[in-house]
Design a protein around this motif. Structure first.
Motif, short mmCIF file in Angstrom:
data_model
loop_
_atom_site.label_atom_id
_atom_site.label_comp_id
_atom_site.label_asym_id
_atom_site.label_seq_id
_atom_site.Cartn_x
_atom_site.Cartn_y
_atom_site.Cartn_z
N VAL A 128 0.84 -1.19 0.00
CA VAL A 128 0.00 0.00 0.00
C VAL A 128 0.88 1.24 0.00
N ILE A 129 0.57 2.19 -0.89
CA ILE A 129 1.24 3.49 -0.83
C ILE A 129 0.19 4.51 -0.36
N ASP A 130 0.47 5.07 0.80
CA ASP A 130 -0.47 5.97 1.45
C ASP A 130 -0.06 7.42 1.20
N ASP A 178 -3.36 10.68 -11.16
CA ASP A 178 -3.32 10.16 -12.53
C ASP A 178 -3.93 8.77 -12.67
N LYS A 179 -3.98 8.03 -11.57
CA LYS A 179 -4.52 6.67 -11.56
C LYS A 179 -3.98 5.77 -12.67
N PRO A 180 -2.65 5.59 -12.74
CA PRO A 180 -2.11 4.67 -13.75
C PRO A 180 -2.46 3.22 -13.39
N LYS A 181 -2.40 2.33 -14.41
CA LYS A 181 -2.70 0.91 -14.15
C LYS A 181 -1.51 0.20 -13.52
N HIS A 182 -0.31 0.71 -13.79
CA HIS A 182 0.91 0.11 -13.24
C HIS A 182 1.74 1.18 -12.54
N VAL A 183 2.49 0.72 -11.52
CA VAL A 183 3.33 1.65 -10.76
C VAL A 183 4.72 1.04 -10.65
N GLY A 184 5.75 1.87 -10.87
CA GLY A 184 7.13 1.38 -10.78
C GLY A 184 7.79 1.82 -9.49
N CYS A 238 24.08 -6.14 -2.37
CA CYS A 238 25.06 -5.30 -3.08
C CYS A 238 24.64 -3.84 -3.20
N ASN A 239 23.47 -3.48 -2.65
CA ASN A 239 22.96 -2.10 -2.67
C ASN A 239 22.60 -1.57 -4.04
N ALA A 240 22.58 -2.44 -5.05
CA ALA A 240 22.23 -1.96 -6.40
C ALA A 240 20.73 -1.65 -6.46
N PRO A 241 20.34 -0.69 -7.33
CA PRO A 241 18.91 -0.40 -7.50
C PRO A 241 18.25 -1.43 -8.43
N VAL A 242 17.11 -1.93 -8.00
CA VAL A 242 16.39 -2.94 -8.79
C VAL A 242 14.98 -2.42 -9.07
N PHE A 243 14.65 -2.27 -10.34
CA PHE A 243 13.38 -1.65 -10.73
C PHE A 243 12.30 -2.72 -10.90
N LEU A 244 11.18 -2.54 -10.20
CA LEU A 244 10.07 -3.50 -10.28
C LEU A 244 8.79 -2.76 -10.65
N ARG A 245 7.96 -3.43 -11.45
CA ARG A 245 6.69 -2.82 -11.85
C ARG A 245 5.53 -3.64 -11.29
N PHE A 246 4.60 -2.95 -10.66
CA PHE A 246 3.45 -3.60 -10.02
C PHE A 246 2.16 -3.15 -10.71
N ALA A 247 1.18 -4.06 -10.77
CA ALA A 247 -0.15 -3.67 -11.25
C ALA A 247 -0.94 -3.12 -10.06
N VAL A 248 -1.78 -2.14 -10.33
CA VAL A 248 -2.59 -1.55 -9.27
C VAL A 248 -3.80 -2.43 -9.00
N ARG A 249 -4.03 -2.72 -7.72
CA ARG A 249 -5.19 -3.54 -7.36
C ARG A 249 -6.42 -2.65 -7.18
N GLN A 250 -6.25 -1.60 -6.39
CA GLN A 250 -7.37 -0.66 -6.26
C GLN A 250 -6.92 0.69 -5.75
N VAL A 286 -3.23 3.85 -2.50
CA VAL A 286 -3.32 2.95 -3.65
C VAL A 286 -2.77 1.60 -3.21
N GLU A 287 -3.48 0.55 -3.58
CA GLU A 287 -3.06 -0.79 -3.20
C GLU A 287 -2.53 -1.52 -4.44
N LEU A 288 -1.36 -2.15 -4.30
CA LEU A 288 -0.74 -2.82 -5.45
C LEU A 288 -0.82 -4.34 -5.27
N TYR A 289 -0.90 -5.05 -6.39
CA TYR A 289 -0.77 -6.51 -6.33
C TYR A 289 0.66 -6.85 -5.92
N ARG A 290 0.82 -7.99 -5.26
CA ARG A 290 2.16 -8.37 -4.83
C ARG A 290 3.03 -8.89 -5.99
#
Ligand code: ZN
Length: 230
Positions: A4-6, A46-52, A60-72, A78-82
């Motif tokens: 969840v992103i509040d 903006d209510k995008p369907k996906h959030v990065g 190793c502290n490297a940045p890892v980019f993940l994309r999630f689909a929005v659940r609701q 906003v709540e994201l699928y796991r």
């Protein structure tokens, strides 16, 4: 438990709910902590369907980019699928320098298809890489490679049914159009079997002859030294 992103509190996810995956940089299976989270108010606007999100590898502290689909969407969060999509996948490694040049080029592309989950492009490139290898091995090369693969099937205890598509990709004389469609599991078997075949046909021989050459060199040097000191 979803992610969840509040609007006020930012990202919320339970500790026992951490993300673990194979890091595309260090190759370690590690925990990932959220490092860069998008601004909640702009997502809610903006209510995008996906959030990065950018996570940080614990190893190793490297940045890892993940994309999630929005659940609701709710008023303030906003709540994201796991489930997520990895934008960068770990690269498959191999001792490429022992392969014939032509085979190396084709096999590198095969592994790149695999890393990007393009399993049928992967199968086509495996077919090309193996044909190139048979040519490089010379007369009887294909038969020898086939025998190595049969041994691999036996050692790994892979059932005939699961193994049939792998054999077809590597050894059938049909056209590309006749190649079987592979799923993730079958592509995984093909990957390991072809790596083993190349190892047996090229890497093992290359490593052994190089190692023996080095041993002979030191024996000759030692003999020269003892002749000189005598
Ligand atoms: Zn890492």
């Amino acid at each position: 438990m979803a992610i969840v992103i509040d609007r006020d509190q930012g990202i919320k996810s339970e500790l026992d709910d951490q993300i673990g995956l194979e890091c595309p940089y260090c190759g370690v299976y590690a925990h990932m902590q959220p490092q860069s989270v998008p601004d909640a108010s702009s997502i809610l606007r903006d209510k995008p369907k996906h959030v990065g999100l950018v996570y940080k590898c614990d190893a190793c502290n490297a940045p890892v980019f993940l994309r999630f689909a929005v659940r609701q969407y709710e008023d303030n969060k906003v709540e994201l699928y796991r489930n997520f999509v990895e934008l960068e996948r770990p690269k498959e490694r191999f001792a490429f320098s022992y392969l014939p040049k032509h085979t190396e080029v084709l096999f590198r592309e095969a592994l790149s298809c695999y890393s990007n989950n393009n399993f049928n492009a992967f199968a086509s490139m495996c077919r090309r890489a193996s044909i190139s290898a048979f040519h490089a091995l010379g007369e009887g090369g294909k038969l020898r490679a086939f025998e190595e693969v049969m041994v691999a099937q036996d050692i790994a205890g892979i059932e005939d049914e699961a193994f049939a598509p792998v054999k077809k990709v590597l050894f059938s004389t049909g056209t590309h159009e006749e190649l079987p469609l592979l799923n993730r599991a079958q592509a995984g078997i093909l990957l390991e079997v072809l790596k083993d075949m190349f190892y047996q046909c090229f890497v093992r021989r290359g490593k052994l002859t190089r190692a023996i050459k080095v041993r002979r060199f030191f024996v000759t040097e030692a003999n020269n030294d003892s002749v000189q000191s005598a």
